[in-house]
Design an enzyme around this catalytic site. Structure first.
Site: not given
Ligand SMILES: [Zn+2]
Length: 412
Positions: A86, A144
């Site tokens: 991401d 994340e």
């Molecule tokens: Zn990172």
């Protein structure tokens, strides 16, 4: 018999041949970054890059993850390799020719390199399937950056995807500065901080500022609590296992001569060991509650848990450090003196599987690692010349681990 040097030489050679393809994939990802748990364009690029490989692929249900399993020709344990995919809500100002084409979204933390590096590792390991004793799970993870993608993937079964629990898990994270280009750094034990939030509301009774005895003023008590949190940090916690409590927001009242009904403040709470985290998350709310109640206020003290401490398994870290040194050169594999104060949801994998999380220097050669903009900066840049090494290192970590070589055997 020691076939490690020849295996590693062959890996380096294959990875160098893959390099142009990995750079192209990374730049395509970089141009179309996506945020959070739903990364459909990213997922499609990963699936296209894995097309034709002997992998069992499962897609996420509540997020656009890709779990790919390679079953070796020989039986053996399972190893997991993780790459997050991401981007961040940052407007890129790097000026690179392949800069983000999406306004306000940028791969400012280098997860595009993690995705491409993991694809590279999958290709390298698929080529070596005949000699592989065991299975490798490739975990392509969305979300994340605060969205908790790892937790959802664990919930959806990534740790069982290989048929049995992984005996080890590894992840690489690129660094746009601090570490020189191509260096690998890690440490046993805590490597990334836990980051949690404490939100406090102290309720009293509003009134006229001239007659506080007729009201119940929450402001002085809330101020006292903010200061007391700092005293708690220095008096209740080991200086060598520190915590950081920063009250970053404090709101009460509307004007000088009115006592408000309540005061509200919020703090980020960072810790570097599971023990310190447990204790600060229990003691901080107790402290502010005690102070408010001593002044006759009612207190809501709410802890919102973020990511826990990322803890590296000592044996896996020793193995990974030795493997990186052998593969890339001993001078490029270093021990970090301290953890990093950022947080990382690979922590959730590390809590269940013996793991090693490694940093890889990707500072562009025309920048100084000591002054280059760091990860998350709109100017951050990552040198994708490290992709071949990233792919080779991830592949080597799995290969070495599946042949059962320990750190002692590697260095012996
Ligand atoms: Zn990172």
């Amino acid at each position: 018999m020691n076939d490690v040097p020849s295996r590693q030489a062959a890996l380096r050679e294959s990875a160098a041949a893959l390099q142009p393809e990995l750079v192209a994939l990374r730049r395509a990802l970089h141009q179309e970054p996506e945020i959070g748990l739903e990364l459909p364009l990213t997922q499609a690029k990963v699936l296209a890059a894995l097309e034709g490989l002997p992998l069992e692929i499962t897609l996420g249900e509540k997020l656009s993850s890709v779990t790919a399993v390679l079953r070796g020709a020989l039986p053996g344990p399972v190893v997991l390799l993780r790459g997050d995919m991401d981007a961040l809500p940052v407007q890129e100002t790097s000026g690179l020719p392949y800069a983000s084409t999406v306004p306000g979204v940028m791969h400012a933390c280098g997860h595009d390199l993690h995705t491409a590096g993991l694809v590279g590792a999958a290709r390298l390991l698929c080529e070596r399937r005949e000699g592989l004793a065991g299975s490798v799970v490739f975990m392509f993870q969305p979300g994340e950056e605060g969205a908790g993608g790892a937790r959802i993937m664990v919930h959806e079964g990534v740790l069982d995807a290989g048929g049995s629990r992984p005996v080890a898990a590894y992840a690489l994270h690129v660094a746009a500065s601090v570490l020189p280009n191509g260096w690998v750094a890690t440490r046993p034990g805590p490597i990334m901080a836990a980051a949690d939030v404490l939100t406090v509301t102290m309720r009293g009774r509003g009134g006229h500022g001239s007659t506080p005895h007729l009201a119940l003023d929450p402001v002085p008590a809330a101020c006292e609590a903010v200061t007391a949190l700092q005293t708690m940090v220095t008096r209740r916690f080991d200086a060598f296992d520190p915590v950081v409590v920063t009250v970053g927001s404090f709101h009460a009242g509307t004007t000088d001569n009115v006592i408000p009904d309540d005061a509200v403040f919020a703090a980020t709470v960072r810790s570097f060991s599971p023990e310190a985290r447990d204790r600060v998350l229990a003691e901080a709310p107790r402290l502010v509650r005690g102070i408010g109640e001593a002044h006759g206020l009612t207190v809501d003290a709410v802890v919102t848990e973020g990511y826990p401490v990322t803890v590296n398994d000592p044996a896996e870290t020793a193995y990974a450090t030795a493997a990186a040194g052998q593969l890339l050169g001993a001078e490029r594999s270093i021990d970090m003196p301290r953890p990093v104060a950022g947080s990382e949801d690979f922590a959730l994998i590390g809590a269940q599987v013996p793991s090693a999380y490694l940093l890889l220097g990707a500072c562009p050669p025309d920048r100084d690692p000591l002054t280059a903009p760091y990860n998350h900066s709109p100017e951050a840049a990552f040198d994708d010349a490290v992709l071949g090494d990233a792919a080779a290192l991830l592949a080597e970590l799995a290969l070495g681990r599946l042949t059962g070589r320990t750190a002692e055997q590697l260095s012996g």
